[in-house]
Design a protein around this motif. Structure first.
Motif, PDB file in Angstrom:
ATOM      1  N   GLU A  73      49.033  78.281 -96.935  1.00  0.00           N
ATOM      2  CA  GLU A  73      49.545  78.681 -95.625  1.00  0.00           C
ATOM      3  C   GLU A  73      49.437  77.528 -94.629  1.00  0.00           C
ATOM      4  O   GLU A  73      50.367  77.286 -93.829  1.00  0.00           O
ATOM      5  CB  GLU A  73      48.767  79.890 -95.105  1.00  0.00           C
ATOM      6  N   ALA A  74      48.323  76.796 -94.640  1.00  0.00           N
ATOM      7  CA  ALA A  74      48.147  75.687 -93.707  1.00  0.00           C
ATOM      8  C   ALA A  74      49.143  74.563 -93.998  1.00  0.00           C
ATOM      9  O   ALA A  74      49.712  73.965 -93.074  1.00  0.00           O
ATOM     10  CB  ALA A  74      46.713  75.176 -93.781  1.00  0.00           C
ATOM     11  N   GLN A  75      49.377  74.242 -95.268  1.00  0.00           N
ATOM     12  CA  GLN A  75      50.294  73.162 -95.619  1.00  0.00           C
ATOM     13  C   GLN A  75      51.746  73.530 -95.338  1.00  0.00           C
ATOM     14  O   GLN A  75      52.555  72.652 -95.018  1.00  0.00           O
ATOM     15  CB  GLN A  75      50.115  72.796 -97.087  1.00  0.00           C
ATOM     16  N   MET A  76      52.090  74.824 -95.447  1.00  0.00           N
ATOM     17  CA  MET A  76      53.462  75.264 -95.196  1.00  0.00           C
ATOM     18  C   MET A  76      53.672  75.678 -93.745  1.00  0.00           C
ATOM     19  O   MET A  76      54.813  75.951 -93.339  1.00  0.00           O
ATOM     20  CB  MET A  76      53.806  76.420 -96.146  1.00  0.00           C
ATOM     21  N   GLY A  77      52.595  75.769 -92.959  1.00  0.00           N
ATOM     22  CA  GLY A  77      52.723  76.099 -91.543  1.00  0.00           C
ATOM     23  C   GLY A  77      53.169  77.508 -91.280  1.00  0.00           C
ATOM     24  O   GLY A  77      53.895  77.766 -90.313  1.00  0.00           O
ATOM     25  N   MET A  78      52.755  78.453 -92.088  1.00  0.00           N
ATOM     26  CA  MET A  78      53.159  79.851 -91.899  1.00  0.00           C
ATOM     27  C   MET A  78      52.105  80.764 -92.501  1.00  0.00           C
ATOM     28  O   MET A  78      51.236  80.318 -93.260  1.00  0.00           O
ATOM     29  CB  MET A  78      54.511  80.118 -92.551  1.00  0.00           C
ATOM     30  N   PRO A  94      74.594  64.183 -85.254  1.00  0.00           N
ATOM     31  CA  PRO A  94      73.849  64.495 -86.490  1.00  0.00           C
ATOM     32  C   PRO A  94      73.151  65.841 -86.398  1.00  0.00           C
ATOM     33  O   PRO A  94      72.778  66.297 -85.322  1.00  0.00           O
ATOM     34  CB  PRO A  94      72.843  63.344 -86.582  1.00  0.00           C
ATOM     35  N   SER A  95      72.985  66.500 -87.549  1.00  0.00           N
ATOM     36  CA  SER A  95      72.309  67.797 -87.576  1.00  0.00           C
ATOM     37  C   SER A  95      70.830  67.618 -87.251  1.00  0.00           C
ATOM     38  O   SER A  95      70.206  66.641 -87.705  1.00  0.00           O
ATOM     39  CB  SER A  95      72.456  68.448 -88.955  1.00  0.00           C
ATOM     40  N   PRO A  96      70.272  68.533 -86.457  1.00  0.00           N
ATOM     41  CA  PRO A  96      68.843  68.407 -86.144  1.00  0.00           C
ATOM     42  C   PRO A  96      67.995  68.656 -87.380  1.00  0.00           C
ATOM     43  O   PRO A  96      68.407  69.336 -88.320  1.00  0.00           O
ATOM     44  CB  PRO A  96      68.630  69.494 -85.094  1.00  0.00           C
ATOM     45  N   LEU A  97      66.807  68.086 -87.363  1.00  0.00           N
ATOM     46  CA  LEU A  97      65.890  68.282 -88.474  1.00  0.00           C
ATOM     47  C   LEU A  97      65.334  69.695 -88.462  1.00  0.00           C
ATOM     48  O   LEU A  97      65.203  70.332 -87.411  1.00  0.00           O
ATOM     49  CB  LEU A  97      64.752  67.263 -88.401  1.00  0.00           C
ATOM     50  N   ASP A  98      65.035  70.188 -89.649  1.00  0.00           N
ATOM     51  CA  ASP A  98      64.444  71.523 -89.789  1.00  0.00           C
ATOM     52  C   ASP A  98      62.956  71.412 -89.438  1.00  0.00           C
ATOM     53  O   ASP A  98      62.149  70.922 -90.234  1.00  0.00           O
ATOM     54  CB  ASP A  98      64.634  72.027 -91.223  1.00  0.00           C
ATOM     55  N   ALA A  99      62.607  71.866 -88.238  1.00  0.00           N
ATOM     56  CA  ALA A  99      61.213  71.740 -87.787  1.00  0.00           C
ATOM     57  C   ALA A  99      60.259  72.530 -88.658  1.00  0.00           C
ATOM     58  O   ALA A  99      59.074  72.188 -88.761  1.00  0.00           O
ATOM     59  CB  ALA A  99      61.101  72.194 -86.330  1.00  0.00           C
ATOM     60  N   ALA A 100      60.748  73.617 -89.291  1.00  0.00           N
ATOM     61  CA  ALA A 100      59.862  74.425 -90.136  1.00  0.00           C
ATOM     62  C   ALA A 100      59.425  73.673 -91.377  1.00  0.00           C
ATOM     63  O   ALA A 100      58.410  74.016 -91.990  1.00  0.00           O
ATOM     64  CB  ALA A 100      60.557  75.724 -90.534  1.00  0.00           C
ATOM     65  N   CYS A 101      60.174  72.634 -91.767  1.00  0.00           N
ATOM     66  CA  CYS A 101      59.788  71.841 -92.936  1.00  0.00           C
ATOM     67  C   CYS A 101      58.758  70.780 -92.594  1.00  0.00           C
ATOM     68  O   CYS A 101      58.245  70.109 -93.504  1.00  0.00           O
ATOM     69  CB  CYS A 101      61.027  71.184 -93.550  1.00  0.00           C
ATOM     70  N   GLU A 102      58.482  70.574 -91.309  1.00  0.00           N
ATOM     71  CA  GLU A 102      57.474  69.599 -90.891  1.00  0.00           C
ATOM     72  C   GLU A 102      56.488  70.286 -89.947  1.00  0.00           C
ATOM     73  O   GLU A 102      56.454  70.010 -88.747  1.00  0.00           O
ATOM     74  CB  GLU A 102      58.140  68.404 -90.206  1.00  0.00           C
ATOM     75  N   PRO A 103      55.673  71.196 -90.467  1.00  0.00           N
ATOM     76  CA  PRO A 103      54.744  71.928 -89.594  1.00  0.00           C
ATOM     77  C   PRO A 103      53.604  71.030 -89.136  1.00  0.00           C
ATOM     78  O   PRO A 103      53.277  70.031 -89.791  1.00  0.00           O
ATOM     79  CB  PRO A 103      54.235  73.050 -90.498  1.00  0.00           C
ATOM     80  N   PRO A 104      53.003  71.367 -87.999  1.00  0.00           N
ATOM     81  CA  PRO A 104      51.845  70.579 -87.559  1.00  0.00           C
ATOM     82  C   PRO A 104      50.663  70.788 -88.500  1.00  0.00           C
ATOM     83  O   PRO A 104      50.530  71.824 -89.153  1.00  0.00           O
ATOM     84  CB  PRO A 104      51.555  71.138 -86.163  1.00  0.00           C
ATOM     85  N   SER A 105      49.804  69.790 -88.538  1.00  0.00           N
ATOM     86  CA  SER A 105      48.641  69.852 -89.415  1.00  0.00           C
ATOM     87  C   SER A 105      47.597  70.806 -88.824  1.00  0.00           C
ATOM     88  O   SER A 105      47.228  70.690 -87.651  1.00  0.00           O
ATOM     89  CB  SER A 105      48.045  68.459 -89.585  1.00  0.00           C
ATOM     90  N   THR A 106      47.152  71.763 -89.615  1.00  0.00           N
ATOM     91  CA  THR A 106      46.146  72.735 -89.192  1.00  0.00           C
ATOM     92  C   THR A 106      45.102  72.904 -90.276  1.00  0.00           C
ATOM     93  O   THR A 106      45.333  72.581 -91.450  1.00  0.00           O
ATOM     94  CB  THR A 106      46.783  74.105 -88.884  1.00  0.00           C
ATOM     95  N   GLU A 107      43.961  73.409 -89.885  1.00  0.00           N
ATOM     96  CA  GLU A 107      42.890  73.689 -90.836  1.00  0.00           C
ATOM     97  C   GLU A 107      43.144  75.021 -91.539  1.00  0.00           C
ATOM     98  O   GLU A 107      43.594  75.981 -90.905  1.00  0.00           O
ATOM     99  CB  GLU A 107      41.544  73.730 -90.121  1.00  0.00           C
ATOM    100  N   PRO A 108      42.894  75.106 -92.840  1.00  0.00           N
ATOM    101  CA  PRO A 108      43.065  76.399 -93.537  1.00  0.00           C
ATOM    102  C   PRO A 108      42.160  77.473 -92.932  1.00  0.00           C
ATOM    103  O   PRO A 108      41.009  77.206 -92.575  1.00  0.00           O
ATOM    104  CB  PRO A 108      42.681  76.077 -94.985  1.00  0.00           C
ATOM    105  N   GLN A 109      42.693  78.658 -92.820  1.00  0.00           N
ATOM    106  CA  GLN A 109      41.941  79.789 -92.293  1.00  0.00           C
ATOM    107  C   GLN A 109      42.174  80.988 -93.194  1.00  0.00           C
ATOM    108  O   GLN A 109      43.313  81.443 -93.351  1.00  0.00           O
ATOM    109  CB  GLN A 109      42.370  80.115 -90.861  1.00  0.00           C
ATOM    110  N   VAL A 110      41.105  81.494 -93.792  1.00  0.00           N
ATOM    111  CA  VAL A 110      41.204  82.623 -94.721  1.00  0.00           C
ATOM    112  C   VAL A 110      41.437  83.893 -93.914  1.00  0.00           C
ATOM    113  O   VAL A 110      40.671  84.226 -93.006  1.00  0.00           O
ATOM    114  CB  VAL A 110      39.937  82.745 -95.583  1.00  0.00           C
ATOM    115  N   ARG A 111      42.494  84.580 -94.255  1.00  0.00           N
ATOM    116  CA  ARG A 111      42.827  85.862 -93.631  1.00  0.00           C
ATOM    117  C   ARG A 111      43.051  86.879 -94.744  1.00  0.00           C
ATOM    118  O   ARG A 111      44.019  86.767 -95.496  1.00  0.00           O
ATOM    119  CB  ARG A 111      44.071  85.752 -92.758  1.00  0.00           C
TER     120      ARG A 111
END
Length: 423
Positions: A271-276, A209-226
């Motif tokens: 950015e926090a919800q999308m992991g990027m 089976p094809s591996p899952l797209d890890a970028a679609c399941e980013p780890p949970s992080t706190e929002p940080q204003v940049r």
């Protein structure tokens, strides 16, 4: 900035032509011929020659210093100049000679083989002045292009979720371990004996089976204003001012569709919800206009016939596309997120309303597009666009100059912007 290779070649040719013309056509100014009155006041002269403004050589006779009258006071300075009197050799050395193109080695190739007349002082000044202006414009264009490339066209970088570029694209300063599948040295299962003393090959392998797209399941992080850098914000606002000025004058209905500024907290939450991290030029644009909203009078304004998505629409569209395709396509060696229909590291920022989207690669920062038929390309409109800022500038140029972006051409019709496909 300048994207076309043809324009760069034209600028380089203009620079070379200006340099050649200035060097060849320049002359040293001929030495002026002093008048007898001037010679009488400065001391005796020595016979020699001098070149006049028209190029003719005239003799320079020596003029004797007049004897003072009897009883007249003696001058406090000597009659002979303190630094000495120029000799005939000195005068000949400082006399302006003919141009390089007037010499016999070159004149035989010219029409008639006659030496050219020297330029007048006024023509020489104009030639030097316009040559300097052309050189300054070419240097300004080259410097602007280098600045845009350094600021907005960054290379591959480490993904915030831990993903890295493919093995054939190493990231500077980031160690990357690549697993290589060696087909020739891979040993399969042992051969199985049969009832007749023969052997049969290994059973066919079942597709993994094809591996899952890890970028679609980013780890949970706190929002940080940049906040985006000040330099990038100034550059993005400069292009938006050009677009807004044109829209107010030619397409006021499209101008009214531009959204209000987004808040830095909203951008940080997305950015926090999308992991990027959003590129600075996209972030600066959202902080000026949070997407666009269509009306009865006009389609929502955006580049290449797409409406600009707001911060919330970017997050919702990204999650929707990840839910549709959350797997990585692999051939057993490596995966290439840019060769798939969708990958979670992409940032959708534009939509045409029928399932196609403009995207930004959050790693390479260039602009691409994904369509509902199952493909993704990074040559929207048939050309490569290195960054979101480059797309904004190309849009402003096309609006102001009645130009195109690849095969897309924006025009004003009925107070709104219409994007047509040309060519």
């Amino acid at each position: 900035m300048i994207i076309s290779r043809k324009w760069w070649l034209a600028l380089a040719a203009a620079l070379a032509a200006a340099a050649i013309v200035v060097i060849v056509r320049s002359r040293r100014r001929p030495a002026p011929v002093p008048s007898p009155a001037r010679q009488a006041t400065t001391g005796p002269a020595v016979a020699g020659t001098a070149t006049a403004e028209d190029g003719t050589v005239r003799p320079w006779p020596a003029v004797a210093e007049p004897e003072p009258a009897e009883g007249a006071p003696v001058a406090p300075w000597p009659a002979v100049p303190i630094l000495g009197v120029p000799t005939a050799r000195d005068l000949a050395r400082h006399t302006a000679g003919p141009s390089v193109l007037d010499r016999p080695a070159f004149t035989r190739f010219a029409a008639g083989g006659e030496p050219r007349k020297p330029l007048t002082p006024a023509a020489r000044r104009h030639l030097n002045r316009w040559g300097a202006v052309g050189l300054a414009l070419v240097l300004l264009a080259a410097g602007t292009q280098a600045l845009e490339t350094a600021v907005f066209s960054s290379g591959p970088a480490e993904h915030p979720t831990g993903l890295r570029a493919p093995c054939d694209e190493p990231v500077p300063g980031v160690p990357v371990t690549c697993a290589v599948f060696d087909v020739e040295s891979q040993q399969g299962p042992a051969a199985l004996p049969t009832a007749y003393g023969q052997t049969q090959g290994p059973p066919p392998a079942e597709p993994s089976p094809s591996p899952l797209d890890a970028a679609c399941e980013p780890p949970s992080t706190e929002p940080q204003v940049r906040e985006p850098s000040a330099k990038t914000t100034r550059a993005v606002n400069r292009q938006w001012r050009r677009i807004e000025t044109w829209l107010r004058a030619n397409a006021p209905a499209s101008h009214r569709t531009l959204g209000r500024p987004a808040t830095p907290a909203a951008v940080a939450a997305a950015e926090a919800q999308m992991g990027m991290r959003f590129p600075d030029d996209l972030k600066a644009s959202l902080l000026r206009h949070d997407g666009s909203t269509g009306s009865d009078d006009a389609w929502a304004f955006g580049p290449l016939g797409n409406e600009s998505l707001s911060v919330e629409e970017i997050r919702r569209t990204w999650r929707m596309l990840c839910d549709i395709d959350d797997e990585d396509i692999t051939d057993g060696h490596s995966t290439d997120p840019r060769a798939e229909w969708w990958d979670g590291r992409m940032i959708p920022f534009g939509s045409d309303g029928v399932g196609d989207h403009l995207v930004i690669d959050s790693v390479r920062r260039d602009v691409g597009g994904t369509d509902h038929e199952g493909s993704m390309s990074f040559t929207p409109g048939g050309i490569r666009i290195r960054s979101y800022h480059a797309l904004l500038k190309a849009t402003a140029d096309a609006l102001e100059n009645d130009g195109t972006i690849g095969h897309w051409k924006p025009t004003a019709a009925g107070g709104a912007v219409v994007w047509d496909v040309v060519g």
